[in-house]
Design an enzyme around this catalytic site. Structure first.
Site, PDB file in Angstrom:
ATOM      1  N   LYS A 221      -4.627  -1.723   9.239  1.00 44.09           N
ATOM      2  CA  LYS A 221      -4.240  -3.101   9.552  1.00 44.09           C
ATOM      3  C   LYS A 221      -3.196  -3.196  10.663  1.00 44.09           C
ATOM      4  O   LYS A 221      -2.497  -2.230  10.978  1.00 44.09           O
ATOM      5  CB  LYS A 221      -3.755  -3.815   8.279  1.00 44.09           C
ATOM      6  CG  LYS A 221      -4.942  -4.289   7.423  1.00 44.09           C
ATOM      7  CD  LYS A 221      -4.544  -5.118   6.236  1.00 44.09           C
ATOM      8  CE  LYS A 221      -5.813  -5.541   5.468  1.00 44.09           C
ATOM      9  NZ  LYS A 221      -5.491  -6.229   4.207  1.00 44.09           N
ATOM     10  N   ARG A 255      -7.562   0.070  -1.318  1.00 44.74           N
ATOM     11  CA  ARG A 255      -8.771  -0.293  -0.572  1.00 44.74           C
ATOM     12  C   ARG A 255      -8.667   0.245   0.856  1.00 44.74           C
ATOM     13  O   ARG A 255      -7.760  -0.127   1.598  1.00 44.74           O
ATOM     14  CB  ARG A 255      -8.879  -1.819  -0.578  1.00 44.74           C
ATOM     15  CG  ARG A 255     -10.102  -2.385   0.116  1.00 44.74           C
ATOM     16  CD  ARG A 255     -10.039  -3.907   0.095  1.00 44.74           C
ATOM     17  NE  ARG A 255     -11.138  -4.519   0.815  1.00 44.74           N
ATOM     18  CZ  ARG A 255     -11.160  -4.676   2.132  1.00 44.74           C
ATOM     19  NH1 ARG A 255     -10.155  -4.286   2.869  1.00 44.74           N
ATOM     20  NH2 ARG A 255     -12.202  -5.259   2.705  1.00 44.74           N
TER      21      ARG A 255
HETATM   22  C1  7PJ Z   1      -8.194  -7.133   1.823  1.00 46.93           C
HETATM   23  C2  7PJ Z   1      -9.329  -7.543   1.165  1.00 46.93           C
HETATM   24  C3  7PJ Z   1      -7.021  -6.823   1.069  1.00 46.93           C
HETATM   25  C4  7PJ Z   1      -8.288  -7.355  -0.889  1.00 46.93           C
HETATM   26  C5  7PJ Z   1      -9.703  -7.550   3.281  1.00 46.93           C
HETATM   27  C6  7PJ Z   1      -9.226  -5.837   6.323  1.00 46.93           C
HETATM   28  C7  7PJ Z   1      -9.354  -7.289   6.073  1.00 46.93           C
HETATM   29  N1  7PJ Z   1      -9.393  -7.660  -0.199  1.00 46.93           N
HETATM   30  N2  7PJ Z   1     -10.281  -7.816   2.087  1.00 46.93           N
HETATM   31  N3  7PJ Z   1      -7.128  -6.957  -0.284  1.00 46.93           N
HETATM   32  N4  7PJ Z   1      -8.446  -7.126   3.154  1.00 46.93           N
HETATM   33  N5  7PJ Z   1      -8.300  -7.463  -2.226  1.00 46.93           N
HETATM   34  O1  7PJ Z   1      -9.688  -4.982   5.567  1.00 46.93           O
HETATM   35  O2  7PJ Z   1      -8.607  -5.520   7.372  1.00 46.93           O
HETATM   36  O3  7PJ Z   1      -5.947  -6.474   1.584  1.00 46.93           O
HETATM   37  S1  7PJ Z   1     -10.538  -7.775   4.798  1.00 46.93           S
END
Ligand code: 7PJ
Length: 276
Positions: A221, A255
């Site tokens: 990020k 994640r």
């Molecule tokens: C997240 C997400 C996060 C959860 C994305 C990216 C943006 N879901 N979906 N937490 N980020 N729960 O991966 O850069 O931080 S999309």
């Protein structure tokens, strides 16, 4: 601290890795639906072989500046991929969606977790999630993806995020979502300046004491770009540092894009913990 995801039990006292499988049109170079499904399944299979406990399938880009996707388009992107992964890969499928019909359809096709960056705020989302009986991840976001990074302000970011999340938990529990099916996520990068992201990272223990397992996503990020000065393709070391910090602070689900490397990092934390 066991939680059940479509029949698969995981111990939330440990740290698990969630691999990201994007099915947005820009996420696979050569397009085409069949190819997309095929490649998503291959990617999911590799992530699970690399030690991912979850694969997170999302058809809506929620990157800063992104526009929402039409409901039918999201269904068309996500459902064939979930169906195909559920048939051929032994894993918990998380569906990254805010759309009630996608939650329902994904659950029918074998998804085990609803991951909603809008914390079930869309009309009908709480009811849809509750009816699936699946665990839900409620994430904090300030504003909407299109505008969220335009100078976000907080009185006290950790307290504001905790208050918001607990408000959503109460709302969901009042609608019939059971307390043992909730995960919380502070939403790194979602309407947060670098200082906010860092304050949240430093204070993950304070969110931990809310009593729900945590899920976090910091992989590649912008916050890591700001810290290191590196472009998105060069953020793996910073992503691993962030994942390691999260694991040390007791986060249950991390994640990430780079599963193999993150699993190794988390193993080091887990090995230390097991030693007592
Ligand atoms: C997240 C997400 C996060 C959860 C994305 C990216 C943006 N879901 N979906 N937490 N980020 N729960 O991966 O850069 O931080 S999309």
């Amino acid at each position: 601290m066991l939680m059940t995801f479509a029949g698969r039990e995981l111990d939330m006292a440990r740290s698990h890795v969630m691999g990201i499988v994007n099915v947005t049109p820009d996420s696979f170079s050569d397009g085409g639906r069949y190819n997309t499904v095929d490649m998503a399944v291959q990617r999911a299979r590799q992530m699970v072989a690399d030690g991912a406990a979850f694969v997170d399938v999302g058809g809506e880009s929620t990157r800063p500046g992104a526009e929402p996707v039409a409901e039918q388009e999201e269904l068309d992107r996500v459902c064939p991929v979930i169906e195909a992964i559920a048939r051929s890969v032994d894993t918990v499928i998380s569906v990254d969606t805010s759309t009630p019909s996608v939650m329902r359809e994904a659950a029918n096709l074998g998804a085990g977790l609803i991951n909603d960056v809008r914390a079930l705020e869309r009309p009908g989302a709480v009811e849809a999630a509750m009816e699936t009986g699946l665990p839900v991840c409620l994430m904090h976001m300030k504003g909407a993806p299109g505008t969220m990074q335009a100078d976000p302000e907080y009185r006290h970011v950790v307290r504001d995020v905790a208050t918001y999340l607990m408000d959503r938990v109460r709302h969901c529990e009042a609608a019939g979502v059971s307390a043992d099916k909730v995960l919380l996520d502070p939403g790194f990068g979602f309407g947060k300046a670098l200082e906010h992201n860092l304050q949240l990272l430093a204070a993950l223990e304070q969110l931990q004491v809310l009593g729900y397992p945590l899920l976090v996503g910091m992989s590649r990020k912008t916050m890591l770009g700001h810290i290191t000065g590196r472009d998105v393709g060069e953020r793996l070391p910073a992503s691993l540092a962030a994942a390691t910090i999260a694991a040390l602070k007791g986060v249950s689900v991390i994640r990430v894009h780079d599963v193999r490397e993150t699993v190794d990092a988390v193993k080091v934390v887990e090995a230390m913990r097991a030693q007592g």
